[in-house]
Scaffold this motif. Structure first.
Motif, short mmCIF file in Angstrom:
data_model
loop_
_atom_site.label_atom_id
_atom_site.label_comp_id
_atom_site.label_asym_id
_atom_site.label_seq_id
_atom_site.Cartn_x
_atom_site.Cartn_y
_atom_site.Cartn_z
N LEU A 82 -31.04 -35.02 29.80
CA LEU A 82 -30.53 -33.69 30.27
C LEU A 82 -30.22 -33.03 28.78
N ALA A 83 -30.03 -33.77 27.65
CA ALA A 83 -29.60 -33.14 26.46
C ALA A 83 -31.13 -32.45 25.89
N LEU A 84 -32.02 -33.02 26.34
CA LEU A 84 -33.32 -32.44 26.03
C LEU A 84 -33.58 -31.20 26.76
N ALA A 85 -33.31 -31.18 27.96
CA ALA A 85 -33.49 -30.16 29.07
C ALA A 85 -32.74 -29.04 28.61
N HIS A 86 -31.53 -28.99 28.11
CA HIS A 86 -30.59 -28.01 27.91
C HIS A 86 -31.00 -27.52 26.36
N PHE A 87 -31.32 -28.38 25.39
CA PHE A 87 -31.88 -27.83 24.34
C PHE A 87 -33.07 -26.84 24.05
N VAL A 88 -34.07 -27.53 24.88
CA VAL A 88 -35.42 -26.95 25.20
C VAL A 88 -35.14 -25.43 25.87
N ALA A 89 -34.29 -25.67 27.03
CA ALA A 89 -34.12 -24.25 27.77
C ALA A 89 -33.21 -23.33 27.01
N SER A 90 -32.44 -23.45 25.98
CA SER A 90 -31.57 -22.86 25.23
C SER A 90 -32.39 -21.95 23.85
N GLN A 91 -33.55 -22.50 23.64
CA GLN A 91 -34.47 -21.94 22.57
C GLN A 91 -34.94 -20.53 23.00
N PRO A 92 -34.73 -19.84 22.04
CA PRO A 92 -35.33 -18.29 22.15
C PRO A 92 -36.81 -18.40 22.65
N GLY A 93 -37.12 -17.60 23.57
CA GLY A 93 -38.60 -17.41 24.25
C GLY A 93 -38.78 -18.77 24.95
N ALA A 94 -37.82 -19.53 25.34
CA ALA A 94 -38.28 -20.81 26.31
C ALA A 94 -38.69 -20.50 27.51
N VAL A 95 -38.26 -19.04 28.03
CA VAL A 95 -38.80 -18.85 29.52
C VAL A 95 -39.42 -17.69 29.37
N THR A 96 -40.66 -17.39 29.95
CA THR A 96 -41.27 -16.41 30.13
C THR A 96 -41.29 -15.67 31.77
N ALA A 97 -41.11 -14.56 31.76
CA ALA A 97 -40.88 -13.94 33.10
C ALA A 97 -41.95 -12.82 33.22
N MET A 98 -42.36 -12.71 34.61
CA MET A 98 -43.41 -11.78 34.66
C MET A 98 -43.55 -11.08 36.28
N PRO A 99 -43.55 -10.03 36.43
CA PRO A 99 -43.49 -9.43 37.62
C PRO A 99 -44.66 -9.82 38.69
N PRO A 100 -44.50 -9.87 39.99
CA PRO A 100 -45.47 -10.34 41.11
C PRO A 100 -47.11 -9.52 40.48
N PHE A 101 -47.84 -10.38 40.51
CA PHE A 101 -49.43 -9.77 40.23
C PHE A 101 -50.16 -9.76 41.22
N GLU A 102 -51.25 -9.34 41.14
CA GLU A 102 -51.99 -9.24 42.46
C GLU A 102 -52.52 -10.47 42.72
N THR A 103 -52.58 -10.70 44.25
CA THR A 103 -53.18 -12.00 44.72
C THR A 103 -54.53 -12.24 44.31
N TRP A 104 -55.60 -11.26 44.38
CA TRP A 104 -56.92 -11.56 43.86
C TRP A 104 -57.05 -11.89 42.33
N SER A 105 -56.26 -11.50 41.39
CA SER A 105 -56.02 -12.17 40.35
C SER A 105 -56.03 -13.55 40.27
N TYR A 106 -54.93 -14.18 40.90
CA TYR A 106 -54.54 -15.54 41.19
C TYR A 106 -55.80 -16.20 41.66
N VAL A 107 -56.21 -15.59 42.84
CA VAL A 107 -57.41 -16.38 43.45
C VAL A 107 -58.65 -16.54 42.47
N LEU A 108 -58.82 -15.66 41.63
CA LEU A 108 -59.81 -15.40 40.72
C LEU A 108 -59.58 -16.58 39.53
N PHE A 109 -58.11 -16.84 39.18
CA PHE A 109 -57.94 -17.73 38.36
C PHE A 109 -58.20 -19.04 38.78
N LEU A 110 -57.71 -19.47 40.04
CA LEU A 110 -57.93 -20.71 40.71
C LEU A 110 -59.42 -21.05 40.67
#
Length: 763
Positions: A517-545
């Motif tokens: 848990l200490a590892l989880a809280h430490f990593v989650a609190s670091q700057p830039g630990a989480v990236t957010a992105m709006p919903p992208f097109e389904t075709w791009s996701y299928v192309l990636f797969l």
């Protein structure tokens, strides 16, 4: 002296081909012959390619089966499903009839086999939908329910239990399943599985996606057979006691309670999740930290836990039997160890609730054990393909969920990475002592974690719109800690508890989980630990797969071609624009992307559910800010007017805040000055904004919408649903008169003084 050739008559020479005049075009039949020759060459090349890759061909048949499942969900109507089946059948028949079986046998079987497997996948999920699909109730209602408790799941962190009941509802032909939340303060204490209860509950239809790209609970409820969800109102009366002495759910509950009684705090809740699969007591802050650190997979009973248990039992049984020569000489030790591991995995799967992800992991572990017992390679793509096909055959809808996609993507990425030539060369290189071997193992662990994160991040972003960036680094510590320390200690502590001697081991379990848990809280609190992105097109996701599967399933340099579609897909994902305006399907909640990281909202809402969803679907990491506190807006009791600047253009938004009676002329004038009007009520036809009128009537047909102001693109929930049974399209209703501006429940014109619409801010 004349040459012999000079004595030959002219008739003995072949006729010379005419030399085309400069600029003369080749005859069309020459062009056709050349094209035919080129096509034959390409087909022959494909035949040679398939002939040199015999072990990979079967893997793509399983991929085709999954593609058929996705195809059925993507196509909107029954006529499209039938047309697709007819087209696939025609392709298979033409391949068998038109492709020469002697000259091109592999290509013939490949084309026919892929078409047949796509059709089989479509038929499988269509059949399951018809057998288990349950339409939801038409509208919210408060009902008196009487029926049997099918399932009870504890959620101590939310002070409630979740019940699944079989009851009769008005308008339903037979008994249906509903899921209700029972607060602990209304729990009489004897509401167990198998009991018959009577209660009142407020029921809601299974919720469609709130906004484009949001979680589709209605589809999940359809395949789970749920007609409604809700909350218990008032007291619960038990009218019939359970006749079940012991159930798997009661054993799971008892085990979780025992673990939490032996180990308190957050560590106890995590230990209970590891031992029994019960995550209901984990605090929201701990769960968020595990998610943002990329460690959420540790909380789900999945391949890691099942494999750790099965592997430990296999190793222990094999070593114990090897200690007795009389036994080792008379039985096959690997087979006996595999059988013991299989029984342990099967029992653990049942004890932890037998959820689909756990069953999937158990199937994979059993296949690995079978390979070990037979002396075959346990980590091969064929084993993964067989496991995936078994799951899809019985639970085809699992393909659509993140659990299936992420677990199989992780396993495929591991096997593909370790089967690559450079990696094999690195692993089989010369050893120069224990220090070098340890360093090599650490490098491989870190590299494997990075490969897994790269494979899983787009999947997490597609489903959850956020992902932990440092997950590969955190997993380098967390996975060995969980697999080789925490899980064995929990098992040992449970065994020693039979004699009352487990306390010291539980102390060690607590320390290991405190470190996790200490590892989880430490990593989650670091700057830039989480990236957010709006919903992208389904075709791009299928192309990636498709690109990642091509990269993983083929062998040799040809696999590198998969980087092209995968790279194009990732580029399209990164360039996905953030929506400027979000409007929920009821028109009650509106989010506007401001200039910073905060999301400007019309209403704050209750709880964190709306807040989290709006931020995630906007692809933002900030917080919510009230519209009436934003300098770019002017609000009064009934309306807000906001001005949004995009690409040096001003867009004026008019949003309703109440259902009070509004003077016709004031409303019409305000609509004429606005580009977009948004309201959770029906507006008259005389309200004509310049771009869009998203009132209650409009949103009833579209569901939630997201608006990109610069491009004018509007994405809707309805455009992704089609005519599948889980989405309820609005019933036709008569158009209201333009004079009826207020909905049912609004104040009457006689009781309300007409209000004015605020003027837009000059900012």
């Amino acid at each position: 002296m004349a040459s012999p050739a000079a004595d030959r008559p002219a008739a003995d020479y072949p006729a010379a081909e005419p030399v085309p005049e400069p600029g003369e075009r080749a005859r069309h039949w020459d062009i056709r012959a050349r094209l035919s020759s080129m096509l034959d060459g390409r087909i022959d090349a494909a035949e040679r390619f398939l002939d040199t890759h015999p072990f990979e061909r079967g893997l793509w048949l399983v991929v085709a089966f999954a593609a058929g499942i996705v195809l059925w969900v993507a196509l909107p109507s029954r006529s499209d499903w039938i047309a697709a089946l007819l087209a696939l059948g025609a392709i298979a028949i033409l391949a068998l009839l038109a492709i020469n079986a002697e000259k091109r046998p592999h290509l013939r079987l490949a084309v026919a086999g892929l078409a047949i497997m796509v059709a089989a996948g479509e038929v499988t999920i269509w059949t399951r939908s018809a057998l288990v699909g349950q339409p939801g109730i038409a509208r919210p209602q408060v009902s008196a329910l009487a029926g049997e408790v099918l399932e009870r799941r504890e959620e101590p962190a939310k002070a409630r239990a979740r019940l699944v009941l079989r009851v009769m509802l008005d308008g339903m032909a037979g008994p249906v399943r509903v899921r209700v939340n029972l607060p602990y303060d209304k729990d009489p204490g004897d509401v167990a599985e198998g009991a018959r209860v009577a209660l009142r509950a407020r029921l809601m239809p299974p919720a469609a996606p709130m906004l484009p790209g949001a979680y589709d609970f209605a589809r999940r409820a359809w395949f789970d057979g749920l007609a409604a969800t809700g909350t218990v109102l008032g007291d619960v009366r038990v009218v019939g006691r359970s006749d079940r002495d012991t159930t798997l759910r009661s054993l799971q509950k008892s085990l979780a309670e025992h673990v939490r009684s032996r180990l308190g705090g957050s560590a106890g809740t995590i230990a209970a999740a590891f031992a029994s699969g019960d995550r209901g007591a984990i605090a929201a802050s701990d769960e968020d930290a595990m998610r943002d650190a990329g460690l959420t997979h540790l909380l789900s009973i999945s391949g890691l836990h099942v494999s750790a248990l099965v592997g430990a039992v296999y190793w222990l049984v094999a070593r114990l039997l090897a200690l007795f020569p009389w036994v080792a000489l008379r039985i096959r030790v690997p087979l006996a160890a595999a059988l013991a591991g299989a029984l342990a995995g099967f029992g653990y799967t049942l004890l932890t609730g037998a959820e689909v992800p756990t069953i999937r992991s158990c199937i994979g572990a059993l296949l690995v054990l079978g390979a070990l017992a037979l002396g075959r390679d346990p980590l091969s793509m064929r084993m993964v393909a067989v496991g995936g096909f078994v799951v899809m055959l019985f639970w085809p809808d699992a393909v659509l969920g993140p659990s299936f996609q992420m677990s199989f993507a992780a396993v495929i990425a591991i096997i593909a990475f370790h089967s690559a030539g450079p990696v094999r060369s690195f692993l089989t290189g010369e050893h120069h002592g224990p220090l070098v071997r340890a360093g090599r193992s650490f490098v491989m662990l870190l590299a494997t974690g990075m490969v897994i994160e790269l494979a899983l991040m787009p999947i997490g972003l597609f489903h959850f719109h956020r992902a932990g960036v440092y997950g590969s680094l955190a997993n380098v510590i967390a996975i060995p800690l969980t697999t080789f320390v925490t899980m064995p200690l929990i098992g040992l502590a449970l065994v020693l508890d039979l004699a009352g001697l487990g306390a010291p081991i539980w102390w060690l379990v607590g320390k290991s989980l405190d470190l996790l848990l200490a590892l989880a809280h430490f990593v989650a609190s670091q700057p830039g630990a989480v990236t957010a992105m709006p919903p992208f097109e389904t075709w791009s996701y299928v192309l990636f797969l498709v690109g990642m599967l091509w990269l993983a399933l083929w062998v040799g340099k040809v696999r590198l071609l998969g980087t092209i579609p995968a790279g194009l897909a990732i580029t399209a994902m990164v360039l996905t624009p953030r929506p400027d305006v979000l409007v929920t399907g009821d028109g009650h909640h509106v989010g506007i992307a401001g200039e910073g990281s905060d999301l400007i909202v019309l209403r704050m809402g209750r709880g964190d559910y709306m807040r989290d969803n709006l931020l995630e679907l906007a692809g933002m990491e900030g917080s919510l800010r009230r519209l009436d506190e934003w300098p770019g807006a002017r609000c009064n009791e009934d309306f807000c007017v906001a001005v949004v600047l995009r690409n040096e253009r001003r867009f004026t938004l008019l949003m309703a805040r109440s259902r009070n009676y509004i003077d016709d002329m004031a409303l019409v004038a305000a609509c004429e000055r606005a580009d977009i009007v948004i309201a959770d009520r029906r507006l008259p036809a005389s309200c004509r904004p310049r771009m869009l009128k998203a009132d209650r009537s409009y949103l009833a047909n579209t569901g939630g919408i997201s608006i990109h102001l610069a491009s004018g693109r509007i994405r809707t929930v309805a455009e992704t649903q089609g005519q599948h049974g889980w989405y309820r399209w609005p019933e036709p209703r008569p158009t209201l008169s333009q004079t009826h501006l207020h909905d049912a429940g609004a104040k009457t014109p006689d009781a309300t003084v007409p209000v004015t619409v605020p003027v837009a801010s000059k900012r």
